[in-house]
Design an enzyme around this catalytic site. Sequence first.
Site, mmCIF file in Angstrom:
data_model
loop_
_atom_site.group_PDB
_atom_site.id
_atom_site.type_symbol
_atom_site.label_atom_id
_atom_site.label_comp_id
_atom_site.label_asym_id
_atom_site.label_seq_id
_atom_site.Cartn_x
_atom_site.Cartn_y
_atom_site.Cartn_z
ATOM 1 N N SER A 1 50.367 90.163 50.207
ATOM 2 C CA SER A 1 49.281 90.049 49.235
ATOM 3 C C SER A 1 49.765 89.902 47.798
ATOM 4 C CB SER A 1 48.360 91.273 49.333
ATOM 5 O OG SER A 1 49.099 92.463 49.134
ATOM 6 N N GLY B 1 48.592 91.510 53.770
ATOM 7 C CA GLY B 1 48.830 92.402 54.893
ATOM 8 C C GLY B 1 50.054 92.071 55.719
ATOM 9 N N ASN C 1 54.430 96.118 52.970
ATOM 10 C CA ASN C 1 53.498 96.652 53.971
ATOM 11 C C ASN C 1 54.222 97.470 55.033
ATOM 12 O OD1 ASN C 1 50.901 95.699 53.019
ATOM 13 N ND2 ASN C 1 51.683 93.658 53.423
ATOM 14 N N ASP D 1 42.269 99.316 43.368
ATOM 15 C CA ASP D 1 42.933 99.950 44.523
ATOM 16 C C ASP D 1 44.290 100.559 44.157
ATOM 17 O OD1 ASP D 1 44.611 97.754 44.245
ATOM 18 O OD2 ASP D 1 44.022 96.806 46.130
ATOM 19 N N HIS E 1 47.377 96.524 44.021
ATOM 20 C CA HIS E 1 47.544 95.095 43.747
ATOM 21 C C HIS E 1 47.471 94.813 42.245
ATOM 22 C CE1 HIS E 1 46.240 95.154 48.001
ATOM 23 N NE2 HIS E 1 47.188 94.228 48.078
#
Length: 196
Positions: free
Chosen positions: A22, A59, A88, A169, A172
């Site tokens: 991402s 992801g 991840n 979040d 990011h």
Amino acid sequence: MTLATTASAYSAPKTVLVVGDSLSAEYGIARGAGWVALLEQKLKSEKIAAKVVNASISGETTSGGRARLPALLGQHRPDIVVIELGANDGLRGLPVPSAEANLREMIKQSQAKQARVLLVGMRMPPNYGRAYTERFFNMFKAVSNDTRSPLVPFMLEGVADKPTLFQQDRLHPTAQAHPIILNNIWPQFSSLIKKQ
């Protein structure tokens, strides 16, 4: 203009393949605002003939990248492969040795197709514990050294310690962070593409 410079001026554009997660797939920001799109713009401004293929998926893990890579190499025949994976794996607490094995295999496959590789490193947040975070961070250096692939040690240098450069979040980066990310990646990338 010499014959040599004329030849280089009209040489075929290089193909750059970015295989990431991402952080490279423009998650949560406008299309064209991520560091990969900014890289393409910078290459144009520097008059470096190159096509950038962004094969990043939000992801994505190292095992996912490893599974997808052979088809990507066959389809795009890149001159340079930028591997930006591992975050991840780390966030899920997956074993570092398996992530390391996947990265090594991706580099091996890329080099077997005569592509140069740039490895982009990552750090885990401190709440994962010092032993894990250090092992994770050092993995990238070991892979880089052993495969003789240049390394960007930490793509979020100058970003990670600034909460305002992250989306809600807190994982990011915002669009404002992506020029900084590109500045972290550009020195190693530019020397790599100029060797091509």
